[in-house]
Design an enzyme around this catalytic site. Sequence first.
Site, PDB file in Angstrom:
ATOM      1  N   ASP A 157     -23.319 -16.167   3.573  1.00  0.00           N
ATOM      2  CA  ASP A 157     -21.895 -15.840   3.425  1.00  0.00           C
ATOM      3  C   ASP A 157     -21.563 -14.764   4.466  1.00  0.00           C
ATOM      4  OD1 ASP A 157     -22.860 -13.453   2.389  1.00  0.00           O
ATOM      5  OD2 ASP A 157     -21.846 -13.636   0.445  1.00  0.00           O
ATOM      6  N   CYS A 182     -27.149 -13.323   1.765  1.00  0.00           N
ATOM      7  CA  CYS A 182     -25.863 -12.790   1.305  1.00  0.00           C
ATOM      8  C   CYS A 182     -26.039 -11.273   1.239  1.00  0.00           C
ATOM      9  CB  CYS A 182     -25.428 -13.411  -0.019  1.00  0.00           C
ATOM     10  SG  CYS A 182     -26.499 -13.100  -1.434  1.00  0.00           S
ATOM     11  N   THR A 203     -27.022  -9.298  -1.332  1.00  0.00           N
ATOM     12  CA  THR A 203     -28.234  -8.902  -2.053  1.00  0.00           C
ATOM     13  C   THR A 203     -29.315  -9.985  -2.098  1.00  0.00           C
ATOM     14  OG1 THR A 203     -27.301  -9.781  -4.088  1.00  0.00           O
ATOM     15  CG2 THR A 203     -26.909  -7.425  -3.635  1.00  0.00           C
ATOM     16  N   HIS A 233     -47.921 -18.412  -5.138  1.00  0.00           N
ATOM     17  CA  HIS A 233     -47.903 -18.717  -6.579  1.00  0.00           C
ATOM     18  C   HIS A 233     -46.755 -19.648  -6.979  1.00  0.00           C
ATOM     19  CE1 HIS A 233     -50.379 -15.024  -8.115  1.00  0.00           C
ATOM     20  NE2 HIS A 233     -50.955 -15.645  -7.100  1.00  0.00           N
ATOM     21  N   HIS A 237     -51.424 -22.703 -10.520  1.00  0.00           N
ATOM     22  CA  HIS A 237     -50.009 -22.481 -10.202  1.00  0.00           C
ATOM     23  C   HIS A 237     -49.229 -23.795 -10.213  1.00  0.00           C
ATOM     24  CE1 HIS A 237     -51.051 -18.398  -9.393  1.00  0.00           C
ATOM     25  NE2 HIS A 237     -51.965 -18.785  -8.511  1.00  0.00           N
TER      26      HIS A 237
HETATM   27  C1  RB5 Z   1     -20.184 -10.613  -1.336  1.00  0.00           C
HETATM   28  O1  RB5 Z   1     -19.404  -9.453  -1.343  1.00  0.00           O
HETATM   29  C2  RB5 Z   1     -21.425 -10.402  -2.202  1.00  0.00           C
HETATM   30  O2  RB5 Z   1     -21.079 -10.415  -3.551  1.00  0.00           O
HETATM   31  C3  RB5 Z   1     -22.448 -11.479  -1.891  1.00  0.00           C
HETATM   32  O3  RB5 Z   1     -22.770 -11.413  -0.542  1.00  0.00           O
HETATM   33  C4  RB5 Z   1     -23.775 -11.389  -2.625  1.00  0.00           C
HETATM   34  O4  RB5 Z   1     -24.335 -10.130  -2.519  1.00  0.00           O
HETATM   35  C5  RB5 Z   1     -23.804 -11.931  -3.984  1.00  0.00           C
HETATM   36  O5  RB5 Z   1     -24.834 -11.969  -4.651  1.00  0.00           O
END
Ligand code: RB5
Length: 149
Positions: free
Chosen positions: A8, A65, A67, A98, A133
């Site tokens: 994203d 993204c 996180t 695993h 596994h």
């Molecule tokens: C976008 O702002 C953010 O929510 C997305 O990149 C991500 O971290 C979602 O898990």
Amino acid sequence: MRVALGADHAGVHLKDAVRSLLESRGIEVQDFGTADETSVDYPDYAARVGRAVAGGEADRGILACGTGLGMAIAANKIDGVRAAPVVDLESAHLSREHNDANVLALGARVTSADTALKIVATFLDTPFAGGRHQRRLDKIAALEHDRHA
Ligand code: RB5
């Protein structure tokens, strides 16, 4: 190896850096976008990459993204996808050894580009150990069966 990429707006620059790494290794890349920092919805990209991996058009997927969490949550809704959100090298190694993870989810806001590229290299280079596994992965696959029963 063929690798599908997706990100994203929060992960787009990391995705492009991953693409450069893969291309420098001679790996075939399918880049599903996004292309710039215009705000988009990460499930759309997780779906494209997840479907490419589950459908056999790509051997692995790499998503980025903010996180890595939203991408992993979304990609894991697709049968056959084992997406791992990874922030350290040990988890990168074990996600392959695993869990036979076939999709890696990176977080550009929580992981430096340098560490993320090392995670990618570990994800690509570590084989699945099989054995006990595999039995556990079979149980995960059975959960997908239950969901459609
Ligand atoms: C976008 O702002 C953010 O929510 C997305 O990149 C991500 O971290 C979602 O898990």
